[in-house]
Motif scaffolding. Structure first.
Motif, PDB file in Angstrom:
ATOM      1  N   ILE A 143     -22.386  32.407   2.814  1.00 17.51           N
ATOM      2  CA  ILE A 143     -23.300  33.460   2.389  1.00 17.51           C
ATOM      3  C   ILE A 143     -23.916  33.061   1.053  1.00 17.51           C
ATOM      4  CG2 ILE A 143     -22.180  35.368   3.595  1.00 17.51           C
ATOM      5  CD1 ILE A 143     -20.686  36.053   1.016  1.00 17.51           C
ATOM      6  N   THR A 144     -25.113  33.554   0.800  1.00 16.78           N
ATOM      7  CA  THR A 144     -25.739  33.434  -0.511  1.00 16.78           C
ATOM      8  C   THR A 144     -25.738  34.821  -1.149  1.00 16.78           C
ATOM      9  OG1 THR A 144     -27.151  31.574   0.124  1.00 16.78           O
ATOM     10  CG2 THR A 144     -27.835  32.860  -1.790  1.00 16.78           C
TER      11      THR A 144
ATOM     12  N   GLY B 178     -34.871  33.649  13.483  1.00 16.79           N
ATOM     13  CA  GLY B 178     -34.383  32.596  14.353  1.00 16.79           C
ATOM     14  C   GLY B 178     -34.550  31.218  13.744  1.00 16.79           C
ATOM     15  N   GLY B 179     -33.519  30.397  13.864  1.00 13.62           N
ATOM     16  CA  GLY B 179     -33.565  29.050  13.317  1.00 13.62           C
ATOM     17  C   GLY B 179     -33.290  28.982  11.829  1.00 13.62           C
ATOM     18  N   GLY B 180     -33.009  30.123  11.199  1.00 13.45           N
ATOM     19  CA  GLY B 180     -32.805  30.157   9.760  1.00 13.45           C
ATOM     20  C   GLY B 180     -31.348  30.024   9.358  1.00 13.45           C
TER      21      GLY B 180
ATOM     22  N   SER C 263     -27.030  37.370   1.789  1.00 15.00           N
ATOM     23  CA  SER C 263     -27.641  36.855   3.015  1.00 15.00           C
ATOM     24  C   SER C 263     -26.643  35.942   3.698  1.00 15.00           C
ATOM     25  CB  SER C 263     -28.959  36.129   2.712  1.00 15.00           C
ATOM     26  OG  SER C 263     -28.809  35.211   1.653  1.00 15.00           O
ATOM     27  N   MET C 264     -26.609  36.035   5.021  1.00  9.05           N
ATOM     28  CA  MET C 264     -25.567  35.373   5.796  1.00  9.05           C
ATOM     29  C   MET C 264     -26.146  34.459   6.867  1.00  9.05           C
ATOM     30  SD  MET C 264     -26.615  38.384   7.152  1.00  9.05           S
ATOM     31  CE  MET C 264     -25.741  39.635   6.202  1.00  9.05           C
ATOM     32  N   ASP C 265     -25.302  33.602   7.434  1.00  6.01           N
ATOM     33  CA  ASP C 265     -25.695  32.773   8.566  1.00  6.01           C
ATOM     34  C   ASP C 265     -25.485  33.560   9.860  1.00  6.01           C
ATOM     35  OD1 ASP C 265     -26.400  30.517   7.121  1.00  6.01           O
ATOM     36  OD2 ASP C 265     -24.410  29.609   7.246  1.00  6.01           O
TER      37      ASP C 265
ATOM     38  N   ARG D 172     -20.249  33.847  19.783  1.00  2.00           N
ATOM     39  CA  ARG D 172     -19.364  34.456  18.792  1.00  2.00           C
ATOM     40  C   ARG D 172     -19.724  35.918  18.534  1.00  2.00           C
ATOM     41  NH1 ARG D 172     -16.712  29.881  16.828  1.00  2.00           N
ATOM     42  NH2 ARG D 172     -17.887  27.945  17.160  1.00  2.00           N
ATOM     43  N   LYS D 173     -18.788  36.617  17.907  1.00  3.14           N
ATOM     44  CA  LYS D 173     -18.937  38.057  17.686  1.00  3.14           C
ATOM     45  C   LYS D 173     -19.625  38.319  16.335  1.00  3.14           C
ATOM     46  CE  LYS D 173     -14.957  39.383  20.516  1.00  3.14           C
ATOM     47  NZ  LYS D 173     -15.782  40.015  21.557  1.00  3.14           N
ATOM     48  N   TYR D 174     -20.931  38.120  16.325  1.00  2.00           N
ATOM     49  CA  TYR D 174     -21.658  38.251  15.063  1.00  2.00           C
ATOM     50  C   TYR D 174     -21.805  39.699  14.605  1.00  2.00           C
ATOM     51  CZ  TYR D 174     -22.719  33.384  14.251  1.00  2.00           C
ATOM     52  OH  TYR D 174     -22.592  32.054  13.951  1.00  2.00           O
TER      53      TYR D 174
END
Length: 272
Positions: free
Chosen positions: A19-20, A55-57, A81-83, A96-98
């Motif tokens: 995360i940022t 998307g793609g970020g 901000s997260m992946d 995965r369970k995002y």
């Protein structure tokens, strides 16, 4: 503003992720320079905005492509901000369970390790493109956790969006979308169906988040975003829909997150 990138292993995702985080600091010209740092930070709990990428970020895009760090410092609000990979913030049908990660594990981790307030009135969520779908879904499914949402160019009927993309020959992410949602003919009425989630919230006695959303006039998804705004209104869910000049890009996003932070979100003042 302090900016940190934190790498860790998620128990929910069962993988390493990052995360940022941006945290306000006394560089806002309003804090007395002689005030000791331990007095400035002791006991502080900041309002926090969770930011979902497209998307793609990845977790770095918001701080790289907007001035959210500067805006947050001036308003004294944290951002996280997260992946999300290409998950659409789903508990993926094949993956995965995002959703569980973002709404359960991540806030607990952030509130344990950083000076982030756990109070509903201090927690916000925003997103762009795919992340806009994520943000709206988070707010509609977890209204008890988030006081407001801003969805930028992505709050729409995903089934209709899939049909529009295919009609325009946009096929690159179809396999990833199906991994997240499952077959599109099974989305209606489920946990990832924004219209269905909105209807469920409107018929419940749960608290209603403040809903803000937007789409640039030059964005090809404009009509579906407008349709979703009208649908929310028909359900009695108060919402504000903005249609500035702009396309599906970060220039437009920067103007919207600035508006969210300084005008729309009810961010309380943190005194030093």
């Amino acid at each position: 503003m302090s900016i940190l990138q934190y790498h860790f292993r998620s128990r929910i995702l069962k993988m390493n992720t990052a995360i940022t985080v941006t945290i306000p600091e006394p560089s806002d010209h309003r804090t007395p320079p002689e005030m000791p740092l331990d007095e400035i930070y002791h006991g502080k709990k900041y309002p926090t905005i969770y930011l979902c990428h497209g998307g793609g970020g990845d977790n770095t895009l918001w701080t790289r492509n907007t001035r959210v760090e500067m805006y947050g410092n001036e308003k004294r609000v944290m951002t996280v901000s997260m992946d999300l990979e290409e998950s659409f913030c789903c508990d993926m049908k094949c993956g995965r369970k995002y959703f569980t990660y973002v709404t359960e594990e991540l806030p607990r981790l952030v509130q344990a390790l950083f000076p982030s307030s756990p109070a509903r009135e201090d927690n916000f969520v925003a997103g762009f493109s795919m992340g806009a779908h994520c943000a709206m879904k988070i707010a509609l499914r977890c209204p008890e956790k988030y006081v407001a949402v801003w969805s930028m160019s992505g709050a729409k009927d995903q089934v209709k969006m899939d049909e529009l993309a295919k009609a325009r020959g946009i096929m690159a992410s179809n396999d990833l979308i199906e991994a997240a949602f499952g077959p599109m003919d099974q989305v209606r009425g489920g946990e990832n169906d924004l219209p269905g989630l909105a209807k469920k919230l409107a018929e419940s006695d749960q608290p209603r988040p403040m809903i803000f959303h937007s789409c640039g006039r030059q964005d090809y998804g404009m009509e579906l975003c407008r349709e979703f705004a009208d649908y929310l209104t028909s359900l009695g869910l108060k919402n504000e829909f903005y249609t500035p000049d702009g396309s599906h890009d970060w220039y437009y996003v920067d103007t919207m997150i600035k508006k969210a932070i300084f005008e729309a979100f009810p961010i309380r003042e943190v005194a030093y």
